[in-house]
Design a protein around this motif. Structure first.
Motif, PDB file in Angstrom:
ATOM      1  N   ASP A  76       0.826  -1.216   0.000  1.00  0.00           N
ATOM      2  CA  ASP A  76       0.000   0.000   0.000  1.00  0.00           C
ATOM      3  C   ASP A  76       0.859   1.264   0.000  1.00  0.00           C
ATOM      4  OD1 ASP A  76       1.053  -0.183   2.505  1.00  0.00           O
ATOM      5  OD2 ASP A  76      -0.844   0.030   3.586  1.00  0.00           O
ATOM      6  N   ARG A 132      -6.247   0.251 -10.692  1.00  0.00           N
ATOM      7  CA  ARG A 132      -6.634  -1.138 -11.002  1.00  0.00           C
ATOM      8  C   ARG A 132      -7.472  -1.053 -12.273  1.00  0.00           C
ATOM      9  NH1 ARG A 132      -3.538  -0.907  -6.622  1.00  0.00           N
ATOM     10  NH2 ARG A 132      -3.816  -2.607  -5.141  1.00  0.00           N
ATOM     11  N   LEU A 169     -11.118  -2.772 -13.404  1.00  0.00           N
ATOM     12  CA  LEU A 169     -11.542  -3.667 -12.322  1.00  0.00           C
ATOM     13  C   LEU A 169     -13.066  -3.754 -12.242  1.00  0.00           C
ATOM     14  CD1 LEU A 169     -10.469  -5.448 -10.074  1.00  0.00           C
ATOM     15  CD2 LEU A 169     -10.544  -3.492  -8.540  1.00  0.00           C
ATOM     16  N   ALA A 197       0.838  -5.742  -6.497  1.00  0.00           N
ATOM     17  CA  ALA A 197      -0.492  -5.843  -5.873  1.00  0.00           C
ATOM     18  C   ALA A 197      -1.584  -5.414  -6.855  1.00  0.00           C
ATOM     19  CB  ALA A 197      -0.537  -4.988  -4.609  1.00  0.00           C
ATOM     20  N   GLU A 214      -4.302  -8.058  -8.048  1.00  0.00           N
ATOM     21  CA  GLU A 214      -5.698  -7.841  -7.655  1.00  0.00           C
ATOM     22  C   GLU A 214      -6.630  -7.934  -8.864  1.00  0.00           C
ATOM     23  OE1 GLU A 214      -6.625  -4.294  -5.370  1.00  0.00           O
ATOM     24  OE2 GLU A 214      -8.771  -4.620  -5.687  1.00  0.00           O
ATOM     25  N   LYS A 247      -9.514 -10.820  -9.184  1.00  0.00           N
ATOM     26  CA  LYS A 247     -10.932 -10.439  -9.240  1.00  0.00           C
ATOM     27  C   LYS A 247     -11.591 -10.901 -10.538  1.00  0.00           C
ATOM     28  CE  LYS A 247     -11.662  -7.718  -5.473  1.00  0.00           C
ATOM     29  NZ  LYS A 247     -11.088  -6.430  -5.112  1.00  0.00           N
ATOM     30  N   ARG A 298      -2.812 -15.331  -3.408  1.00  0.00           N
ATOM     31  CA  ARG A 298      -4.131 -14.684  -3.443  1.00  0.00           C
ATOM     32  C   ARG A 298      -5.188 -15.601  -4.062  1.00  0.00           C
ATOM     33  NH1 ARG A 298      -4.268 -10.063  -0.264  1.00  0.00           N
ATOM     34  NH2 ARG A 298      -2.068  -9.578  -0.070  1.00  0.00           N
TER      35      ARG A 298
END
Ligand code: KG4
Ligand code: ZN
Length: 342
Positions: free
Chosen positions: A195, A201, A204, A245, A249, A253, A282
């Motif tokens: 972070d 992203r 997304l 990340a 991610e 997703k 993940r």
């Protein structure tokens, strides 16, 4: 079945045994990576790649046969990567495979490189079962496919610009991590905070299963410039972790969304980025929580290799999805969408 891979910067040769209905078995495989040769140029130089494939392919074939204790006369079929990839590099593998098969009077079979990646998890001890959703994440492709059987592939979504591997590689390059940067960036990321930097992203919440990574690379470039000429080790590790990340991610997703949309409960990950430890972690967490399954190729078979080509060829023959032929006038297909293979 001998399999020869030469689509990009790895020369791979492998031998698999197959008969009846059981899964083909890997007997031996050998690989030469050109990464060090291309590193000086910051990327793959196609002409150098072709010439190096020429130098490596026959010695690797000899090695594989010796490892398996097999002789050329025992080969039933010779398989090679027909595309997609670099035209000159593909021609080396295709030419050698067809010449070898012609000399032995054995049939040849051209294989789709991405089908090789797609079916590579069948080489692992934890082989999947059909049907499944495949997340194909390599240096040149990022796709979600519905896979019902060998040769039955439906594209669910893909990148509209850069591939996930490219996002790793380009971000790593602008951070001075060399080529190919995916593994280096992921190593650096282990010491950083995910972070540390706010990165986009892309797509997304697009509501579809497409990806876009070009904007992310630009955002990484902007953040890197802001750090000035001599960023601290902590800042660089943070940027690496934040970049990883963001990519992971989106991949996770969208993979979950693909499973939901298809109603399938099994995910198969393949391609070089499938070696990424954070992505695996993940995906393992997310699928386990839902009682779904996720399968990967063995770590050393995530990136390009001959085993996946021999495996895909053998599985296509077993499934009756392809026929090997004694037609030795080969051609290659540098651009070849996976849903157009049949
Ligand atoms: O499948 P592959 O060997 O070649 C293609 O067919 O493109 O994939 C190569 C890609 C490169 O972009 C490389 O940086 C990436 O896979 N890669 C990784 C990792 N290992 C390889 N990316 C992130 N983390 C890794 N551990
Ligand atoms: Zn590949």
């Amino acid at each position: 079945m001998l399999g020869i891979e030469s689509s990009c910067d790895e020369t791979g040769v492998a031998l698999v045994r197959f008969d009846g209905a059981a899964l083909p078995v890997l007997r031996a495989h050998a690989l030469h990576t050109q990464v060090q040769m291309h590193a000086a140029y910051g990327g793959v130089v196609p002409e150098l790649a072709s010439r190096d494939h020429i130098r490596r392919v026959l010695p690797l074939t000899t090695t594989v046969l010796a490892q398996a204790g097999a002789s050329l006369s025992e080969l039933d079929v010779v398989a090679y990567t027909r595309g997609p990839g670099l035209a000159g590099a593909l021609l080396v593998g295709a030419g050698v495979a067809c010449a070898l098969a012609a000399a032995l009077d054995k049939p040849v079979l051209g294989v789709h490189h991405l089908e090789g990646h797609l079916l590579s998890p069948f080489l692992s001890t934890d082989a999947p079962q059909f049907p499944f959703v495949a997340l194909l994440v390599s240096g040149g492709h990022t796709q979600l496919m519905r896979v019902d059987a060998v040769g039955q592939y439906t594209l669910l979504g893909e990148t509209i610009d850069d591939a996930a591997g490219e996002a790793f590689d380009k971000s790593a390059k602008l951070m001075g991590l060399g080529y190919p940067g995916g593994p280096a960036l992921s190593r650096l990321a282990t010491g950083g905070r995910a972070d540390a930097f706010a990165l986009p992203r892309p797509l997304l919440h697009s509501g579809n299963l497409d990806f876009s990574f070009a904007g992310l690379k630009t955002a990484v470039l902007t953040q890197h410039r802001r750090l000035g000429a001599s960023p601290s080790a902590e800042q660089l590790a943070g940027l690496a972790a934040s970049t990883q990340a963001a990519i992971v991610e989106v991949l996770v997703k969208k993979s979950l969304a693909a499973l939901k949309a298809t109603g399938l409960k099994r995910l198969v990950v393949s391609g070089g980025v499938g070696a990424n430890a954070e992505l695996r972690k993940r995906l393992n967490d997310a699928t386990m929580r839902r009682g779904w399954q996720v399968h990967y190729p063995e770590l050393d078979l995530c990136t390009d290799n001959g085993a996946m080509i021999a495996m895909a060829a053998a599985m296509r023959l077993q499934a009756g999805a392809a026929q090997a032929s004694r037609h030795y006038a080969f051609d290659v297909r540098p651009r070849w969408p996976l849903d157009q293979i049949s």
